[in-house]
Design an enzyme around this catalytic site. Structure first.
Site, short mmCIF file in Angstrom:
data_model
loop_
_atom_site.label_atom_id
_atom_site.label_comp_id
_atom_site.label_asym_id
_atom_site.label_seq_id
_atom_site.Cartn_x
_atom_site.Cartn_y
_atom_site.Cartn_z
N CYS A 202 16.17 -40.74 -23.48
CA CYS A 202 15.00 -41.24 -22.42
C CYS A 202 14.16 -40.02 -22.26
O CYS A 202 13.24 -40.08 -21.68
CB CYS A 202 15.69 -41.48 -21.24
SG CYS A 202 16.67 -42.95 -21.64
N HIS B 191 10.71 -41.43 -15.64
CA HIS B 191 11.36 -42.22 -16.73
C HIS B 191 12.08 -43.48 -15.78
O HIS B 191 12.59 -42.99 -14.69
CB HIS B 191 12.41 -41.33 -17.29
CG HIS B 191 13.38 -42.27 -17.98
ND1 HIS B 191 12.94 -43.13 -18.98
CD2 HIS B 191 14.85 -42.39 -18.00
CE1 HIS B 191 14.04 -43.87 -19.47
NE2 HIS B 191 15.09 -43.57 -18.81
N ASN C 270 14.39 -50.27 -18.88
CA ASN C 270 14.49 -49.17 -19.20
C ASN C 270 14.17 -49.29 -21.01
O ASN C 270 15.06 -49.69 -21.48
CB ASN C 270 15.76 -48.49 -19.14
CG ASN C 270 15.88 -46.92 -19.74
OD1 ASN C 270 14.97 -46.64 -20.44
ND2 ASN C 270 16.98 -46.42 -19.42
N1 ACO Z 1 26.74 -57.29 -12.79
C1 ACO Z 1 27.74 -57.23 -11.75
N2 ACO Z 1 28.67 -56.23 -11.86
C2 ACO Z 1 28.53 -55.29 -12.55
C3 ACO Z 1 27.50 -55.08 -13.80
C4 ACO Z 1 26.47 -56.00 -13.61
N3 ACO Z 1 25.46 -56.10 -14.47
N4 ACO Z 1 27.44 -53.88 -14.19
C5 ACO Z 1 28.69 -53.02 -13.63
N5 ACO Z 1 29.18 -54.11 -12.55
C6 ACO Z 1 30.23 -53.82 -11.76
C7 ACO Z 1 31.28 -52.50 -12.68
O1 ACO Z 1 32.29 -53.37 -13.32
C8 ACO Z 1 31.99 -51.91 -11.29
O2 ACO Z 1 32.92 -53.06 -10.85
P1 ACO Z 1 34.48 -52.44 -10.58
O3 ACO Z 1 34.02 -51.75 -9.18
O4 ACO Z 1 35.12 -53.53 -10.02
O5 ACO Z 1 34.88 -51.70 -11.53
C9 ACO Z 1 30.80 -52.18 -10.04
O6 ACO Z 1 29.87 -53.17 -10.71
C10 ACO Z 1 30.20 -50.75 -9.82
O7 ACO Z 1 30.08 -50.25 -11.20
P2 ACO Z 1 29.07 -48.73 -11.46
O8 ACO Z 1 28.92 -48.40 -12.86
O9 ACO Z 1 29.86 -47.67 -10.56
O10 ACO Z 1 27.91 -49.24 -10.60
P3 ACO Z 1 26.76 -48.27 -10.33
O11 ACO Z 1 26.34 -48.59 -9.04
O12 ACO Z 1 26.97 -46.99 -10.75
O13 ACO Z 1 25.39 -48.70 -11.41
C11 ACO Z 1 24.04 -48.23 -13.04
C12 ACO Z 1 25.50 -48.93 -12.59
C13 ACO Z 1 23.07 -48.94 -12.85
C14 ACO Z 1 24.57 -48.39 -14.84
C15 ACO Z 1 24.17 -46.69 -12.55
O14 ACO Z 1 25.21 -45.97 -12.81
C16 ACO Z 1 22.93 -46.19 -13.45
O15 ACO Z 1 21.73 -46.08 -13.49
N6 ACO Z 1 23.23 -45.06 -14.27
C17 ACO Z 1 22.41 -44.09 -14.87
C18 ACO Z 1 21.65 -44.60 -15.96
C19 ACO Z 1 20.73 -43.63 -16.37
O16 ACO Z 1 20.15 -43.03 -15.96
N7 ACO Z 1 20.77 -43.48 -18.00
C20 ACO Z 1 20.16 -42.48 -18.43
C21 ACO Z 1 18.92 -42.88 -19.29
S1 ACO Z 1 19.27 -43.85 -20.55
C22 ACO Z 1 19.08 -43.20 -22.13
O17 ACO Z 1 19.26 -42.00 -22.29
C23 ACO Z 1 19.35 -44.01 -23.25
#
Ligand code: ACO
Length: 335
Positions: free
Chosen positions: A116, A256, A286
């Site tokens: 990214c 980003h 993204n």
């Molecule tokens: N729908 C419903 N529930 C979901 C989903 C979904 N699509 N995805 C995950 N959950 C659940 C999980 O299983 C988890 O359930 P559990 O508590 O029973 O285990 C719960 O939701 C919380 O999961 P988290 O991963 O803690 O959710 P979080 O609030 O952290 O959000 C996210 C997830 C959106 C992916 C976040 O962590 C994020 O934005 N991370 C950074 C992404 C990023 O910046 N990436 C870098 C760039 S990408 C690149 O370089 C290619």
């Protein structure tokens, strides 16, 4: 005489027509529109469905728009840099395919892999060729067909990504416009929290790597989220401090587009309100290396010569960085 800097003199973009909405994803995995919007800010993404078309197709279209807007021919290009983690194939580089598609017979080219942060790293690299006097026309493209590496049975990642491409032309400027400063970082110690394990020289393709779903993007969301909030906010605050910029001096933050909450934290740390933040994650998700130039394309008509922009990104690697760009033209003349 003012120092020679690399000015952005045109912007182009390409987005596939097909849309994948949160309602579509609700039918594919256990998720909900409410969960996706509240955790990420995304409503829909674009998907390049045609299996015969790949990243170079989108990159070429974005590049052609740049050439058309600037009124120059492909023969005038010196260098084409493509930032991508979804190249058409391992080699040749996607930049080779793009130069061929464009007819950029006098240009050389190569790819940059920085997830990214790819567009920012490519912008910084391209700017050096302009500043040194080596080149006068450098095309910097960010393009990714994320749908080719997303596992549409994994709800934790498939809701996040979309396909697209954006491109900018860099040319010399001696009147104080262009890429004024940039900061780049790499920290490989947490590489495994965001990666694609299969297909490279460590895990070449085999029945076992296919079975283990190693040819898909893998992300551990929480640690990436934590590092992204800190990395993007720190580096954006740093570039403002280094260049004596206050929140009032910044016309736009161009972040980003990975997650609305990460962007919100960055804007707060910079002391700027959300009306000065370019945001299109809602519509495209993204798109990895394409997010920043896609924002520039969407906001081009609104940009004025002399506007101060802070570009910032965080991504797999980990890689992160920021750039301070003084905008070089009135966008309304160019669209
Ligand atoms: N729908 C419903 N529930 C979901 C989903 C979904 N699509 N995805 C995950 N959950 C659940 C999980 O299983 C988890 O359930 P559990 O508590 O029973 O285990 C719960 O939701 C919380 O999961 P988290 O991963 O803690 O959710 P979080 O609030 O952290 O959000 C996210 C997830 C959106 C992916 C976040 O962590 C994020 O934005 N991370 C950074 C992404 C990023 O910046 N990436 C870098 C760039 S990408 C690149 O370089 C290619």
């Amino acid at each position: 005489m003012e120092q020679v800097r690399a000015a952005i003199t045109a912007v182009g973009h390409f987005l596939p027509e097909d849309r994948l909405t949160n309602a579509d994803l609700e039918k594919m995995v256990e998720t909900s529109d409410e969960w996706i919007q509240s955790r990420t800010g995304i409503k829909e993404r674009r998907i390049l469905k045609d299996p015969t078309k790949a990243t170079s197709f989108m990159a070429t279209n974005a590049a052609q728009e740049v050439l058309r807007k600037r009124g120059i021919s492909a023969e005038e290009l010196d260098l084409v840099i493509v930032a991508t983690v979804t190249p058409d194939m391992f080699f040749p580089a996607t930049a080779c395919l793009v130069t061929a598609n464009l007819g950029a017979v006098n240009a050389w080219g190569y790819d940059i892999s920085a997830a990214c942060s790819g567009f920012l790293f490519a912008l910084s690299t391209g700017a050096r060729f302009i500043e040194s006097g080596k080149h006068t026309k450098v095309l910097v493209i960010g393009a990714d067909k994320m749908s080719s590496i997303v596992d549409y049975t994994d709800r934790t990642t498939c809701v996040l990504f979309g396909d697209g491409a954006g491109a900018v032309l860099l040319e010399p400027d001696s009147s104080g416009h262009g890429v004024i400063d940039s900061i780049e970082h790499t920290d490989g110690t947490q590489w495994s929290s965001l990666c694609m394990l299969g297909g490279g020289s460590l895990n070449p393709p085999s029945a076992a790597t296919l079975e283990a779903r190693m040819h898909y993007l893998h992300q551990e969301g929480a640690p990436v989220f934590k590092s992204a909030v800190k990395g993007m906010a720190d580096v954006s605050a740093q570039i403002m401090e280094d260049n004596n910029l206050s929140g009032d001096d910044v016309r736009y933050l161009v972040p980003h587009q990975a997650n609305l909450r990460i962007i919100d934290a960055t804007a707060r740390r910079m002391g700027i309100s959300m009306d000065k933040v370019m945001l299109n994650i809602e519509r495209y998700g993204n798109t990895t290396a394409a997010t920043i130039p896609l924002c520039l394309a969407d906001w081009e008509a609104d940009l004025k010569k002399g506007d101060n922009l802070v570009l910032a990104a965080f991504g797999g690697g980990f890689t992160w960085g920021a750039a301070y760009v003084k905008w070089a033209y009135d966008g309304s003349n160019h669209v």
